[in-house]
Design an enzyme around this catalytic site. Structure first.
Site, PDB file in Angstrom:
ATOM      1  N   ASN A   8      10.194 -25.165  -2.578  1.00 37.00           N
ATOM      2  CA  ASN A   8       9.071 -24.046  -1.757  1.00 37.00           C
ATOM      3  C   ASN A   8       9.019 -24.550  -0.702  1.00 37.00           C
ATOM      4  O   ASN A   8       7.862 -25.492  -0.625  1.00 37.00           O
ATOM      5  CB  ASN A   8       8.064 -23.477  -2.671  1.00 37.00           C
ATOM      6  CG  ASN A   8       7.063 -22.557  -1.773  1.00 37.00           C
ATOM      7  OD1 ASN A   8       7.407 -22.364  -0.708  1.00 37.00           O
ATOM      8  ND2 ASN A   8       6.007 -22.547  -2.339  1.00 37.00           N
ATOM      9  N   LYS A  10       7.443 -23.693   1.955  1.00 41.62           N
ATOM     10  CA  LYS A  10       6.072 -23.126   2.821  1.00 41.62           C
ATOM     11  C   LYS A  10       6.565 -22.885   4.227  1.00 41.62           C
ATOM     12  O   LYS A  10       7.672 -22.778   4.785  1.00 41.62           O
ATOM     13  CB  LYS A  10       5.027 -24.024   2.198  1.00 41.62           C
ATOM     14  CG  LYS A  10       4.763 -24.099   0.704  1.00 41.62           C
ATOM     15  CD  LYS A  10       3.499 -24.570   0.209  1.00 41.62           C
ATOM     16  CE  LYS A  10       3.562 -24.676  -1.145  1.00 41.62           C
ATOM     17  NZ  LYS A  10       2.150 -25.298  -1.643  1.00 41.62           N
ATOM     18  N   HIS A  96       2.895 -16.188  -5.345  1.00 44.16           N
ATOM     19  CA  HIS A  96       2.462 -17.364  -5.210  1.00 44.16           C
ATOM     20  C   HIS A  96       0.899 -17.546  -5.004  1.00 44.16           C
ATOM     21  O   HIS A  96       0.179 -16.622  -4.321  1.00 44.16           O
ATOM     22  CB  HIS A  96       2.987 -17.859  -4.064  1.00 44.16           C
ATOM     23  CG  HIS A  96       2.780 -19.418  -4.084  1.00 44.16           C
ATOM     24  ND1 HIS A  96       1.625 -20.025  -3.361  1.00 44.16           N
ATOM     25  CD2 HIS A  96       3.808 -20.580  -4.394  1.00 44.16           C
ATOM     26  CE1 HIS A  96       1.616 -21.291  -3.472  1.00 44.16           C
ATOM     27  NE2 HIS A  96       2.820 -21.879  -3.914  1.00 44.16           N
ATOM     28  N   GLU A  98      -0.961 -19.086  -2.863  1.00 46.37           N
ATOM     29  CA  GLU A  98      -1.113 -18.934  -1.542  1.00 46.37           C
ATOM     30  C   GLU A  98      -1.210 -17.531  -0.893  1.00 46.37           C
ATOM     31  O   GLU A  98      -2.113 -17.148   0.036  1.00 46.37           O
ATOM     32  CB  GLU A  98      -0.413 -19.920  -0.586  1.00 46.37           C
ATOM     33  CG  GLU A  98      -0.962 -21.339  -0.897  1.00 46.37           C
ATOM     34  CD  GLU A  98       0.148 -22.431  -0.770  1.00 46.37           C
ATOM     35  OE1 GLU A  98       1.220 -22.002  -0.311  1.00 46.37           O
ATOM     36  OE2 GLU A  98       0.018 -23.312  -1.333  1.00 46.37           O
ATOM     37  N   GLU A 166       1.578 -22.500 -12.121  1.00 47.75           N
ATOM     38  CA  GLU A 166       1.278 -23.324 -11.019  1.00 47.75           C
ATOM     39  C   GLU A 166      -0.162 -23.224 -10.952  1.00 47.75           C
ATOM     40  O   GLU A 166      -1.034 -22.308 -10.433  1.00 47.75           O
ATOM     41  CB  GLU A 166       1.572 -22.854  -9.514  1.00 47.75           C
ATOM     42  CG  GLU A 166       3.355 -22.986  -9.533  1.00 47.75           C
ATOM     43  CD  GLU A 166       3.837 -23.057  -7.970  1.00 47.75           C
ATOM     44  OE1 GLU A 166       4.361 -23.962  -7.965  1.00 47.75           O
ATOM     45  OE2 GLU A 166       3.127 -22.194  -7.276  1.00 47.75           O
ATOM     46  N   GLY A 172      -0.657 -29.092  -3.970  1.00 47.51           N
ATOM     47  CA  GLY A 172      -0.976 -29.575  -2.688  1.00 47.51           C
ATOM     48  C   GLY A 172      -1.820 -30.657  -2.992  1.00 47.51           C
ATOM     49  O   GLY A 172      -2.582 -31.304  -1.916  1.00 47.51           O
ATOM     50  N   SER A 210       1.966 -30.494  -7.497  1.00 47.14           N
ATOM     51  CA  SER A 210       2.190 -31.910  -7.361  1.00 47.14           C
ATOM     52  C   SER A 210       3.176 -32.648  -8.098  1.00 47.14           C
ATOM     53  O   SER A 210       3.086 -33.796  -8.624  1.00 47.14           O
ATOM     54  CB  SER A 210       0.841 -32.483  -7.470  1.00 47.14           C
ATOM     55  OG  SER A 210      -0.210 -31.989  -6.623  1.00 47.14           O
TER      56      SER A 210
HETATM   57  P1  PGA Z   1       3.396 -28.893  -4.265  1.00 48.34           P
HETATM   58  O1  PGA Z   1       3.270 -27.055  -4.239  1.00 48.34           O
HETATM   59  O2  PGA Z   1       4.470 -29.266  -4.968  1.00 48.34           O
HETATM   60  O3  PGA Z   1       3.077 -29.247  -2.854  1.00 48.34           O
HETATM   61  O4  PGA Z   1       1.920 -29.131  -5.041  1.00 48.34           O
HETATM   62  C1  PGA Z   1       4.019 -26.308  -5.246  1.00 48.34           C
HETATM   63  C2  PGA Z   1       3.932 -25.268  -4.861  1.00 48.34           C
HETATM   64  O5  PGA Z   1       2.884 -24.445  -4.323  1.00 48.34           O
HETATM   65  O6  PGA Z   1       4.780 -24.134  -5.221  1.00 48.34           O
END
Ligand code: PGA
Length: 249
Positions: A8, A10, A96, A98, A166, A172, A210
């Site tokens: 992803n 983003k 997701h 976000e 997640e 993140g 992460s």
């Molecule tokens: P990250 O994000 O690996 O940067 O923690 C994962 C995601 O949001 O899909």
């Protein structure tokens, strides 16, 4: 085949960087098999068409990070599931954290998105996960159940669905779920989708939050972890390749 890996990106990368990263991945994925090494890249929208061309004849497929239900309409700034599918994109992310957190996407809309995507032959990675306060209050299972039931309770094509667990507190942040925490959540998710009528043993359940080369192997070793949805570490070819090696050896 349950194993699945996803990147992803983003809202990251300039066009040249995106192209360069994808070239490197295509090159490496030449050594992988189509049926056993399924990998999805979710670039920003504006790179989708070029990405679809670049991965032709590769075990990589391209997904959109978001999509709006329907075909056409007066929805300025949105891109429809039908348009995404017509560009040769195969997958879409729905739910997701976000999108839930910053764009106010709630279950009713997510269900509409998921069902419309599948109607247009897009496969879906449906993302769920609890926040830190929810975990601290002991609500993790209740939240996961709610996110699953509210969106997957009717009309789902289980053959074109993957689920990503997640935990919001791990996205993140550099703080990943422990392998035991991931396994506990994944096996719970599998039991809930079985209650919903899914062939639970064949649904890929990916871990995200992460993931890095240093922690991927141990997390992937858990029996109910079928792969990963990788954010930050997918922006660097070497680290994404290392995560792929952790999954497939
Ligand atoms: P990250 O994000 O690996 O940067 O923690 C994962 C995601 O949001 O899909």
């Amino acid at each position: 085949m349950r194993h699945l890996l996803a990147a992803n990106w983003k809202m990251h990368l300039y066009p040249g960087q995106a192209r360069d990263l994808l070239y490197k991945l295509v090159k490496h994925w030449e050594t992988y098999q189509w049926d056993t090494h399924q990998t999805i890249i979710f670039p920003p929208y504006i790179y989708l068409r070029e990405a679809v061309e670049l991965v032709r004849n590769s075990p990589l497929s391209i997904g959109a990070q978001n999509g709006y239900p329907g075909e056409f309409g007066a929805f300025t700034g949105e891109i429809s599931m039908a348009q995404i599918a017509a560009c040769g994109v195969r997958w879409v992310l729905v739910g997701h954290s976000e999108r839930r957190q910053y764009f106010g996407e709630v279950s009713a809309l997510l269900q509409e998105k998921l069902l419309d995507a599948q109607r247009r032959n897009l496969s879906v990675v449906y993302c769920i996960g609890e926040t830190l306060p929810q975990r601290q209050r002991g609500e993790t299972f209740a939240i996961l159940r709610q996110q699953l039931v509210e969106v997957l309770s009717s009309g789902v094509d289980w053959t074109n669905l993957a689920i990503a667990y997640e935990p919001v507190w791990a996205i993140g942040t550099g703080v990943n779920a422990t392998p035991a925490q991931a396994q506990e959540a994944h096996s719970f998710i599998r039991s809930v989708v079985a209650e919903l009528g899914a062939p639970a043993d064949s649904i890929p359940i990916l871990y995200g939050g992460s993931l890095k080369p240093e922690n991927a192997r141990e997390i992937f070793q858990q029996p109910d972890v079928d792969g990963g949805l990788v954010g930050g570490a997918s922006l660097d070819a070497a680290s994404f390749i290392a995560i792929a090696s952790a999954l497939w050896g």
